[in-house]
Design a protein around this motif. Structure first.
Motif, mmCIF file in Angstrom:
data_model
loop_
_atom_site.group_PDB
_atom_site.id
_atom_site.type_symbol
_atom_site.label_atom_id
_atom_site.label_comp_id
_atom_site.label_asym_id
_atom_site.label_seq_id
_atom_site.Cartn_x
_atom_site.Cartn_y
_atom_site.Cartn_z
ATOM 1 N N LYS A 43 -18.873 -31.079 8.877
ATOM 2 C CA LYS A 43 -19.892 -32.125 8.654
ATOM 3 C C LYS A 43 -19.316 -33.514 8.971
ATOM 4 N N VAL A 44 -18.121 -33.793 8.471
ATOM 5 C CA VAL A 44 -17.482 -35.099 8.705
ATOM 6 C C VAL A 44 -17.204 -35.308 10.199
ATOM 7 N N LEU A 45 -16.650 -34.270 10.830
ATOM 8 C CA LEU A 45 -16.210 -34.400 12.222
ATOM 9 C C LEU A 45 -17.373 -34.449 13.203
ATOM 10 N N SER A 46 -18.509 -33.913 12.806
ATOM 11 C CA SER A 46 -19.691 -33.942 13.680
ATOM 12 C C SER A 46 -20.182 -35.366 13.917
ATOM 13 N N ASP A 47 -19.919 -36.246 12.929
ATOM 14 C CA ASP A 47 -20.435 -37.619 13.013
ATOM 15 C C ASP A 47 -19.361 -38.662 13.319
ATOM 16 N N LYS A 48 -18.108 -38.231 13.382
ATOM 17 C CA LYS A 48 -17.008 -39.200 13.432
ATOM 18 C C LYS A 48 -16.597 -39.520 14.886
ATOM 19 N N VAL A 49 -16.251 -40.762 15.089
ATOM 20 C CA VAL A 49 -15.796 -41.190 16.416
ATOM 21 C C VAL A 49 -14.386 -41.756 16.293
ATOM 22 N N ASP A 50 -13.515 -41.392 17.226
ATOM 23 C CA ASP A 50 -12.136 -41.905 17.231
ATOM 24 C C ASP A 50 -12.153 -43.407 17.504
ATOM 25 N N ARG A 51 -11.609 -44.187 16.562
ATOM 26 C CA ARG A 51 -11.638 -45.653 16.676
ATOM 27 C C ARG A 51 -10.915 -46.161 17.926
ATOM 28 N N ARG A 52 -9.849 -45.481 18.302
ATOM 29 C CA ARG A 52 -9.036 -45.975 19.411
ATOM 30 C C ARG A 52 -9.650 -45.642 20.767
ATOM 31 N N THR A 53 -10.183 -44.442 20.910
ATOM 32 C CA THR A 53 -10.656 -43.981 22.225
ATOM 33 C C THR A 53 -12.172 -44.039 22.369
ATOM 34 N N GLY A 54 -12.865 -44.102 21.221
ATOM 35 C CA GLY A 54 -14.327 -44.088 21.283
ATOM 36 C C GLY A 54 -14.906 -42.707 21.538
ATOM 37 N N VAL A 55 -14.044 -41.684 21.581
ATOM 38 C CA VAL A 55 -14.493 -40.303 21.830
ATOM 39 C C VAL A 55 -14.935 -39.664 20.512
ATOM 40 N N ALA A 56 -16.068 -38.992 20.535
ATOM 41 C CA ALA A 56 -16.543 -38.272 19.344
ATOM 42 C C ALA A 56 -15.547 -37.168 18.997
ATOM 43 N N TYR A 57 -15.249 -37.035 17.716
ATOM 44 C CA TYR A 57 -14.293 -36.012 17.284
ATOM 45 C C TYR A 57 -14.742 -34.615 17.685
ATOM 46 N N LYS A 58 -16.059 -34.387 17.668
ATOM 47 C CA LYS A 58 -16.555 -33.037 17.991
ATOM 48 C C LYS A 58 -16.291 -32.668 19.455
ATOM 49 N N ASP A 59 -16.012 -33.680 20.286
ATOM 50 C CA ASP A 59 -15.711 -33.430 21.701
ATOM 51 C C ASP A 59 -14.207 -33.365 21.967
ATOM 52 N N ASN A 60 -13.405 -33.539 20.922
ATOM 53 C CA ASN A 60 -11.950 -33.531 21.072
ATOM 54 C C ASN A 60 -11.443 -32.088 21.094
ATOM 55 N N PRO A 61 -10.723 -31.686 22.163
ATOM 56 C CA PRO A 61 -10.260 -30.290 22.276
ATOM 57 C C PRO A 61 -9.379 -29.830 21.100
ATOM 58 N N ILE A 62 -8.551 -30.728 20.565
ATOM 59 C CA ILE A 62 -7.673 -30.337 19.451
ATOM 60 C C ILE A 62 -8.504 -30.068 18.197
ATOM 61 N N VAL A 63 -9.502 -30.916 17.961
ATOM 62 C CA VAL A 63 -10.404 -30.704 16.831
ATOM 63 C C VAL A 63 -11.141 -29.377 16.994
ATOM 64 N N GLN A 64 -11.647 -29.122 18.180
ATOM 65 C CA GLN A 64 -12.380 -27.881 18.456
ATOM 66 C C GLN A 64 -11.490 -26.654 18.213
ATOM 67 N N GLN A 65 -10.281 -26.745 18.726
ATOM 68 C CA GLN A 65 -9.338 -25.622 18.607
ATOM 69 C C GLN A 65 -8.966 -25.371 17.143
ATOM 70 N N THR A 66 -8.720 -26.445 16.382
ATOM 71 C CA THR A 66 -8.305 -26.313 14.978
ATOM 72 C C THR A 66 -9.418 -25.711 14.132
ATOM 73 N N ILE A 67 -10.662 -26.147 14.368
ATOM 74 C CA ILE A 67 -11.790 -25.591 13.621
ATOM 75 C C ILE A 67 -11.934 -24.092 13.909
ATOM 76 N N ALA A 68 -11.835 -23.715 15.167
ATOM 77 C CA ALA A 68 -11.951 -22.296 15.525
ATOM 78 C C ALA A 68 -10.806 -21.474 14.931
ATOM 79 N N ASP A 69 -9.613 -22.049 14.967
ATOM 80 C CA ASP A 69 -8.430 -21.374 14.417
ATOM 81 C C ASP A 69 -8.607 -21.130 12.913
ATOM 82 N N ALA A 70 -9.075 -22.163 12.208
ATOM 83 C CA ALA A 70 -9.282 -22.039 10.755
ATOM 84 C C ALA A 70 -10.377 -21.015 10.442
ATOM 85 N N GLU A 71 -11.460 -21.043 11.220
ATOM 86 C CA GLU A 71 -12.523 -20.049 11.038
ATOM 87 C C GLU A 71 -11.976 -18.626 11.210
ATOM 88 N N GLY A 72 -11.138 -18.449 12.217
ATOM 89 C CA GLY A 72 -10.551 -17.134 12.477
ATOM 90 C C GLY A 72 -9.660 -16.663 11.338
#
Length: 405
Positions: A269-298
């Motif tokens: 929920k938090v990461l769906s709405d959060k944007v990286d202050r430095r890069t302006g990239v949405a956290y949900k589009d960040n590959p490391i965030v995506q990978q970590t969420i999938a890893d934790a789900e697994g």
């Protein structure tokens, strides 16, 4: 009657259904979990160091305490898979609520070790909360009609709100320990009212602050013989719940599974709405965030599947009256330990992923991490617990004597 129906003082939510089946109780606890999840329990727990009374009242009305009450008394006598799910849902709301609930629901289990008349007298209501420490924290002198109990017990989770308190003890006669046929000291468990003990204000801890797991003491308290039992003995009641002495622990895995699920849900929920202050990239589009969420789900999904598979296999064999294989016995214990360790790991992964925001109490992540670190100090969650099932799988004699197997 057993059911406290129509007691408006208890403030039952109108949406609760009468808790007659697993489906009813599951629906009720879902309502409680969603309500407490949105509540700032951190500050309440800091002050109280036990659960707030209104939550306890709702758990009672929801049918949580009656999960192990027998059908012969009008209870639901739920299977362990349903019980784990109920504890998991409550723990998704809050770890301390789930923790107390899995212990309070032991009332039906304990009652099965007493003669039915004595059990009905001690447990006159289906919705009674049970707390207590089964390990020997004291000694009881054999006297006419029972025992005089003296001792000091620890980790009395939920004892501030319980209706009955258990206490393990060594039996003595004229001050000398009584031994059984094998020469070991006789270990029994006493069941009494919390008023018979003195609860000590000891619960100042890192986590699980709402469990009120205080020490408690007794000084020459008389406990009638019919309110005591030996855990290794055959239960007085038929039914699969009472067939093996690991029944107290079966539903426990619901705590880490629920807390980790909550941590993942909050993080998504938090990461769906959060944007990286430095890069302006949405956290949900960040590959490391995506990978970590999938890893934790697994990791969580695998731990959860193993818990349910091992319990289902055990339960099917118990109900059929068939002996368990070494692997089936070991799997229940290993999956429980793994649920706790994986639950903690998932909470840590989410804490790290969220970053600075996670340290604030309002976000919930720091409490989950403290609760899971505290929960992982329980004997069933520790790495050394794996020695017994490991010995069992290898055919080593070292596995003998572990009642949890």
């Amino acid at each position: 009657g057993h059911h406290r129906e129509g007691n408006t003082a208890m403030n039952a939510p109108a949406t609760f259904t009468s808790p007659d089946s697993a489906a009813d109780i599951k629906a009720n606890v879902r309502i409680i979990a969603e309500e407490i999840r949105d509540r700032d329990l951190s500050s309440e727990f800091e002050k109280l160091r036990k659960l707030p009374q209104d939550i306890v009242d709702k758990l009672r009305l929801a049918g949580v305490f009656r999960m192990n009450m027998p059908r012969s008394w009008g209870g639901p006598e739920l299977n362990p898979m349903d019980q784990i799910e109920i504890i998991e849902t409550l723990s998704w709301g809050d770890a301390s609520v789930g923790w107390c609930s899995f212990i309070w629901a032991d009332s039906g289990i304990y009652s099965g070790y007493l003669e039915d008349a004595a059990a009905r007298k001690l447990y006159p209501d289906l919705d009674m909360a049970q707390s207590g420490w089964v390990y020997p924290g004291g000694t009881a002198e054999q006297v006419d009609g029972g025992y005089e109990l003296t001792g000091h017990w620890v980790f009395g989770s939920g004892s501030n709100h319980c209706d009955r308190l258990a206490a393990g003890f060594f039996v003595a006669k004229d001050g000398i320990p009584v031994v059984d046929a094998t020469g070991r000291p006789t270990l029994k468990i006493a069941l009494a009212k919390p008023e018979d003990f003195q609860l000590l204000d000891t619960w100042y801890t890192m986590g699980l602050k709402g469990t009120g797991s205080t020490d408690y003491i007794a000084e020459k308290v008389f406990v009638p013989e019919e309110q005591t039992f030996i855990l290794g003995d055959k239960a007085k009641r038929p039914g699969a719940i009472w067939a093996r002495p690991d029944h107290f622990l079966r539903k426990m895995s619901g705590v880490p599974l629920g807390v980790a699920r909550d941590s993942l849900d909050r993080a998504i929920k938090v990461l769906s709405d959060k944007v990286d202050r430095r890069t302006g990239v949405a956290y949900k589009d960040n590959p490391i965030v995506q990978q970590t969420i999938a890893d934790a789900e697994g990791k969580l999904g695998a731990a959860r599947a193993y818990v349910f598979e091992s319990i289902r296999n055990q339960w099917a064999k118990i109900e059929a009256g068939e002996p368990l294989t070494e692997r089936e016995r070991a799997a229940v214990m290993i999956s429980r330990q793994q649920a706790f360790q994986t639950g903690r790991l998932v909470c840590q992964m989410m804490f790290d992923l969220i970053g600075g925001e996670a340290v604030y109490a309002r976000a919930g992540f720091e409490r989950q991490l403290r609760d899971m670190n505290t929960g992982c100090q329980h004997i069933v969650a520790q790495s050394k617990t794996l020695q017994s099932p490991g010995a069992l799988l290898l055919g080593s004699d070292a596995a003998n004597g572990d009642f949890m197997l």
